[in-house]
Design a protein around this motif. Structure first.
Motif, PDB file in Angstrom:
ATOM      1  N   TYR A  64       0.908  -1.197   0.021  1.00 47.41           N
ATOM      2  CA  TYR A  64       0.037   0.020   0.119  1.00 47.41           C
ATOM      3  C   TYR A  64       0.952   1.369   0.226  1.00 47.41           C
ATOM      4  CZ  TYR A  64      -3.607   3.495   0.873  1.00 47.41           C
ATOM      5  OH  TYR A  64      -4.465   4.505   0.681  1.00 47.41           O
ATOM      6  N   PHE A  65       0.473   2.270  -0.695  1.00 45.90           N
ATOM      7  CA  PHE A  65       1.235   3.283  -0.761  1.00 45.90           C
ATOM      8  C   PHE A  65       0.349   4.674  -0.607  1.00 45.90           C
ATOM      9  CE2 PHE A  65       3.660   0.141  -3.244  1.00 45.90           C
ATOM     10  CZ  PHE A  65       4.871   0.889  -2.974  1.00 45.90           C
ATOM     11  N   PRO A  66       0.745   5.685  -0.387  1.00 47.14           N
ATOM     12  CA  PRO A  66       0.005   6.909   0.136  1.00 47.14           C
ATOM     13  C   PRO A  66      -1.143   7.404  -0.894  1.00 47.14           C
ATOM     14  CG  PRO A  66       2.319   7.351   0.897  1.00 47.14           C
ATOM     15  CD  PRO A  66       2.292   6.222  -0.122  1.00 47.14           C
ATOM     16  N   LEU A  67      -1.861   8.043  -0.718  1.00 40.90           N
ATOM     17  CA  LEU A  67      -3.151   8.648  -1.241  1.00 40.90           C
ATOM     18  C   LEU A  67      -2.692  10.108  -1.796  1.00 40.90           C
ATOM     19  CD1 LEU A  67      -6.099   8.632  -2.433  1.00 40.90           C
ATOM     20  CD2 LEU A  67      -6.624  10.028   0.022  1.00 40.90           C
ATOM     21  N   LEU A  68      -1.680  10.854  -0.924  1.00 41.83           N
ATOM     22  CA  LEU A  68      -1.359  12.005  -1.216  1.00 41.83           C
ATOM     23  C   LEU A  68       0.247  12.059  -1.559  1.00 41.83           C
ATOM     24  CD1 LEU A  68      -2.811  14.115   1.989  1.00 41.83           C
ATOM     25  CD2 LEU A  68      -3.698  14.010  -0.311  1.00 41.83           C
ATOM     26  N   PRO A  86      -5.050  17.792 -16.562  1.00 41.66           N
ATOM     27  CA  PRO A  86      -6.315  18.206 -16.513  1.00 41.66           C
ATOM     28  C   PRO A  86      -7.253  17.240 -15.476  1.00 41.66           C
ATOM     29  CG  PRO A  86      -5.554  17.502 -18.896  1.00 41.66           C
ATOM     30  CD  PRO A  86      -4.661  17.003 -17.813  1.00 41.66           C
ATOM     31  N   GLU A  87      -6.734  16.074 -15.030  1.00 43.03           N
ATOM     32  CA  GLU A  87      -7.682  15.141 -14.134  1.00 43.03           C
ATOM     33  C   GLU A  87      -7.220  15.198 -12.685  1.00 43.03           C
ATOM     34  OE1 GLU A  87      -6.789  11.308 -15.808  1.00 43.03           O
ATOM     35  OE2 GLU A  87      -8.275  11.471 -17.556  1.00 43.03           O
ATOM     36  N   LEU A  88      -6.130  15.945 -12.532  1.00 38.54           N
ATOM     37  CA  LEU A  88      -5.557  15.871 -11.022  1.00 38.54           C
ATOM     38  C   LEU A  88      -6.277  16.866 -10.067  1.00 38.54           C
ATOM     39  CD1 LEU A  88      -1.614  16.494 -11.314  1.00 38.54           C
ATOM     40  CD2 LEU A  88      -2.797  14.402 -10.618  1.00 38.54           C
ATOM     41  N   ALA A  89      -6.532  16.030  -8.938  1.00 42.11           N
ATOM     42  CA  ALA A  89      -7.068  16.792  -7.619  1.00 42.11           C
ATOM     43  C   ALA A  89      -6.038  17.217  -6.962  1.00 42.11           C
ATOM     44  CB  ALA A  89      -8.277  16.220  -6.974  1.00 42.11           C
ATOM     45  N   ARG A 106      -3.720  10.794  -5.655  1.00 41.73           N
ATOM     46  CA  ARG A 106      -3.262   9.867  -6.543  1.00 41.73           C
ATOM     47  C   ARG A 106      -4.325   9.583  -7.621  1.00 41.73           C
ATOM     48  NH1 ARG A 106      -2.825   5.452  -2.353  1.00 41.73           N
ATOM     49  NH2 ARG A 106      -5.074   4.804  -2.232  1.00 41.73           N
ATOM     50  N   PRO A 107      -3.826   9.834  -8.888  1.00 45.78           N
ATOM     51  CA  PRO A 107      -4.535   9.615  -9.846  1.00 45.78           C
ATOM     52  C   PRO A 107      -4.175   8.306 -10.591  1.00 45.78           C
ATOM     53  CG  PRO A 107      -3.015  10.874 -10.961  1.00 45.78           C
ATOM     54  CD  PRO A 107      -2.789  10.818  -9.420  1.00 45.78           C
ATOM     55  N   TRP A 134      -4.313  -2.587  -4.061  1.00 47.51           N
ATOM     56  CA  TRP A 134      -5.677  -2.410  -3.999  1.00 47.51           C
ATOM     57  C   TRP A 134      -5.926  -0.726  -3.471  1.00 47.51           C
ATOM     58  CZ3 TRP A 134      -9.003  -5.127  -6.874  1.00 47.51           C
ATOM     59  CH2 TRP A 134      -8.386  -6.562  -7.310  1.00 47.51           C
ATOM     60  N   SER A 135      -6.724   0.029  -4.138  1.00 53.94           N
ATOM     61  CA  SER A 135      -6.703   1.527  -3.552  1.00 53.94           C
ATOM     62  C   SER A 135      -7.917   2.066  -4.326  1.00 53.94           C
ATOM     63  CB  SER A 135      -5.582   2.029  -3.705  1.00 53.94           C
ATOM     64  OG  SER A 135      -5.085   2.374  -5.072  1.00 53.94           O
ATOM     65  N   ASN A 136      -8.044   3.378  -3.726  1.00 56.10           N
ATOM     66  CA  ASN A 136      -8.967   4.260  -4.775  1.00 56.10           C
ATOM     67  C   ASN A 136      -8.065   5.417  -5.342  1.00 56.10           C
ATOM     68  OD1 ASN A 136      -8.046   5.494  -2.298  1.00 56.10           O
ATOM     69  ND2 ASN A 136     -10.055   6.665  -1.920  1.00 56.10           N
ATOM     70  N   VAL A 137      -8.431   5.878  -6.250  1.00 53.90           N
ATOM     71  CA  VAL A 137      -7.912   6.963  -7.195  1.00 53.90           C
ATOM     72  C   VAL A 137      -8.906   8.146  -7.416  1.00 53.90           C
ATOM     73  CG1 VAL A 137      -5.905   5.552  -7.968  1.00 53.90           C
ATOM     74  CG2 VAL A 137      -8.140   5.722  -9.294  1.00 53.90           C
ATOM     75  N   VAL A 138      -8.375   9.209  -7.996  1.00 58.50           N
ATOM     76  CA  VAL A 138      -9.218  10.339  -8.023  1.00 58.50           C
ATOM     77  C   VAL A 138      -8.906  11.158  -9.425  1.00 58.50           C
ATOM     78  CG1 VAL A 138      -9.936  12.858  -7.429  1.00 58.50           C
ATOM     79  CG2 VAL A 138      -9.775  11.021  -5.552  1.00 58.50           C
TER      80      VAL A 138
END
Length: 468
Positions: A64-68, A86-89, A106-107, A134-138
């Motif tokens: 697992y790696f960081p979200l930020l 264009p997709e980065l938050a 993370r995208p 396994w993670s979520n991305v934005v």
């Protein structure tokens, strides 16, 4: 009683109806987010388990790696940051203060994982390094649609480092075929088109992107999973290097690959019908539901409960529906909506005949089966349904693929189906021309179904379609 919009009248509305009435997912409070309900998440958990087992069999380990991620990590690989800008938050404030350096949500994780690969790899003995998370991305979406394109979604992303380009290439293909294609064929019962992306469509920063393209019942394509050869670009940017057997410092060759909750949308649109979900038995969280149609003295319920226990001992994922206070018709419709592959119906009349009614969701056929044989029949039927669903999806897909000779012909065909024609007829100029009509070259494939080594391979065929 729930009613769905017929597919032929309004396919997008039908899709939204299935999401709502099968209780799969709904829009979250922030634009572009989604809430996955228990019914939908149970399917995702089955997908996770099946893919995860295949990934581990290929030698990769979960981490697992960081979200930020600090923005400077992205900026080290120019094409990567340009592709995702264009997709980065981006987080600019935290704890009530402006951050000294903005943090990207993370995208995708090539950048942050590359940083740690560089720390963990010292010599050739540390290779290959095979990681998955396994993670979520934005990814900021302008036109979100649940499961298909959402600002936040769930996925797995694999990242590997190898000593040679040949090793990396072989592993990327192993994931493509041995994990994704095999899973989609044998678990999702989906006959995906496996091919190479064009330069225009490939992943930002990759040297080669390979894809599994699903064809939906409305004729549109959906990118189900991708595997990327990254060459040495990220190794150069993050100094991912190793000491060879003779002591020389060498750059690693890296890959990345991923599949997301988009597969859930593909599953719905590939197999679903006007009555709701249709789930293949290999995937379905509930493979069989035993329904008590009516009961007066409790004998039917006891028989049904015993049948459930017999099925459980055979390894069948089964549920008992003995809620006779609710009308049978309503319950049958609800199980249809949820896509449970097999329904075993038992009522007083069936019990008197020592029989049950066996219903298969994919064809909606019913057969009377002896109570003594129903467990064996259910086990055999799960395999038949799995095979039949794949064959039906294959026939449906092949029926809407048409061979074309010109770009204009392909443009006409791809309005409602999939056009296949030589890539040399299209070329980069033709690809741009097709894009003005909302069409994309989904992938390139050789006539024998294998992947071209480059875009310029003689005989490469292009699949052109509208896409989600």
């Amino acid at each position: 009683m729930p009613v769905l919009t017929p597919q032929h009248e309004d396919f997008p509305r039908w899709y939204q109806d299935v999401l709502a009435k099968a209780k799969l997912a709904e829009n979250g409070p922030a634009r572009g987010t989604m809430v996955i309900r228990p019914n939908g998440y149970a399917i995702w958990e089955r997908m996770q388990a099946e893919i995860d087992g295949r990934i581990k069999a290929a030698g990769a380990q979960n981490a697992y790696f960081p979200l930020l991620i600090p923005m400077n990590f992205f900026e080290r690989e120019a094409e990567h940051v340009e592709g995702f800008s264009p997709e980065l938050a981006v987080v600019t404030h935290g704890g009530g203060k402006e951050l000294t350096e903005p943090l990207a949500i993370r995208p995708t994780s090539e950048a942050v994982i590359g940083e740690y690969m560089a720390k963990w790899i010292d010599s050739y003995r540390d290779l290959p390094l095979l990681l998955n998370q396994w993670s979520n991305v934005v990814r900021w979406e302008l036109r979100p649609r649940i499961f298909l394109r959402t600002t936040e979604f769930l996925w797995q992303e694999g990242h590997t480092a190898h000593a040679t380009g040949a090793d990396a290439r072989q592993y990327a293909r192993r994931i493509l075929h041995g994990v994704y294609q095999e899973f989609m064929r044998n678990v999702l019962a989906m006959p995906v088109i496996v091919g190479r992306k064009t330069a225009k469509e490939r992943f930002a920063g990759a040297e080669n992107t390979m894809t599994c393209e699903g064809i939906m019942r409305d004729g549109k394509a959906l990118q189900m999973a991708t595997s990327h050869e990254l060459g040495q670009r990220f190794s150069r940017a993050f100094n991912i290097s190793y000491s060879s057997a003779d002591g020389a410092s060498e750059l690693c060759w890296t890959t990345s690959w991923g599949a997301s909750t988009r597969m859930l949308g593909g599953l719905i649109m590939c197999h679903g019908d006007d009555f709701g979900l249709v789930l293949p038995p290999a995937l379905a969280p509930v493979q069989v539901v035993v329904v008590v149609v009516k009961d007066t003295d409790g004998e039917v319920a006891r028989t049904a409960a015993a049948l459930v226990e017999d099925l459980k001992t055979r390894g069948v994922r089964v549920r008992l529906d003995d809620n006779v206070a609710q009308a049978f018709g309503w319950r049958a419709t609800d199980w249809d909506l949820q896509g449970v592959p097999i329904r075993v119906e038992v009522g007083p009349r069936d019990l008197a005949e020592n029989a049950t009614l066996l219903y298969r969701r994919d064809t909606r056929d019913k057969d009377k089966v002896s109570l003594d044989n129903v467990v064996d029949e259910v086990q055999q039927l799960t395999g038949r349904i799995q095979m039949d669903m794949f064959e039906t999806a294959m026939q449906r897909r092949d029926a809407i693929i048409s061979d074309c000779a010109t770009i204009d012909e392909a443009r006409d065909v791809a309005q409602t189906g999939v056009a296949r024609l030589p890539w040399e007829v299209i070329g980069t100029a033709g690809e741009e021309d097709l894009a003005t009509s909302g069409l994309t070259v989904r992938c390139l494939q050789l006539s024998d179904g294998s992947l071209p080594e480059t875009e310029h391979d003689a005989g490469a065929l292009a699949y052109v379609a509208r896409a989600y």
